[in-house]
Design a protein around this motif. Sequence first.
Motif, PDB file in Angstrom:
ATOM      1  N   ILE A  74       0.647   6.552  -7.334  1.00 56.76           N
ATOM      2  CA  ILE A  74      -0.628   7.250  -7.322  1.00 56.76           C
ATOM      3  C   ILE A  74      -0.694   8.709  -7.349  1.00 56.76           C
ATOM      4  O   ILE A  74      -0.345   9.643  -7.747  1.00 56.76           O
ATOM      5  N   LEU A 114       2.112   1.945  -3.695  1.00 55.90           N
ATOM      6  CA  LEU A 114       0.474   2.399  -3.953  1.00 55.90           C
ATOM      7  C   LEU A 114       0.661   3.563  -3.935  1.00 55.90           C
ATOM      8  O   LEU A 114       0.247   4.766  -4.919  1.00 55.90           O
ATOM      9  N   CYS A 115       0.432   4.280  -3.030  1.00 52.68           N
ATOM     10  CA  CYS A 115       0.243   5.567  -3.110  1.00 52.68           C
ATOM     11  C   CYS A 115       1.441   6.542  -3.164  1.00 52.68           C
ATOM     12  O   CYS A 115       0.793   7.019  -3.926  1.00 52.68           O
ATOM     13  N   PHE A 138       0.720  -0.990   0.241  1.00 48.87           N
ATOM     14  CA  PHE A 138      -0.112   0.439  -0.059  1.00 48.87           C
ATOM     15  C   PHE A 138       1.230   1.593   0.254  1.00 48.87           C
ATOM     16  O   PHE A 138       0.468   2.204  -0.913  1.00 48.87           O
TER      17      PHE A 138
END
Length: 230
Positions: free
Chosen positions: A122, A118-119, A115
Amino acid sequence: MKYIYLLINIGVILFPFALSFDKKVHFYSKWKFVLPAILITGVVFLIWDLLFVKLHVWSFNPKYIIGIGLYGLPLEEMLFFLTVPYACIFIYECLNAYFPANTLQKYSLAVSNLFLGLCLAILFFGYNRWYTLINFGFLFFVLAYVEYVNLEFRFMYKFFRAYLVSLIPFYIVNGYLTSIPVVIYNNQENLGFRVGTIPLEDHFYLMGLLLLNIYLYEYFKSKSSKTFAA
């Protein structure tokens, strides 16, 4: 029609509150840890919400709110930061009470790292959109702090389980809020990807909201245990 958002808030907290006196969970006995966690997190998210209203990141449909608010923020939205965290922490504690064994504990750090990556990915593509920037930036820093700075108590393996279960009522409640819609999003300030009618960012908004609440909840429990032991 003007009571729709208010009724949703009542519906979210009704059953968790009624079941707080369950003999196995004894959730009512943990209110002294739940309430400060909710209040502190609520202040953070209310400031965030007020900023987003001013920046026109989102707005609220006047047909579905009673018209009482603060600086453009409806009363129902303020109640949201009480009802939803209460219900989610209740889910967290129920899972801990009824399913104490968690064989996935050893994978929690890997999931957190996934995560975090992913942060960052993005943010690289969506840094110029307010909702994307603040949402994923906030989640990144809270998640990194919990995993790599907070070493006193570990709870992420339990958190991810509770988050997955919380997605079930999330899709029901947020799906309804975004389909009527009660909350109107400015798509210039998000990635434009939706699951049904729910913006992609909302899934991680819930994660950040729940993570900060549960971190503070566990923090207050930990401090209380140390005080009692002393």
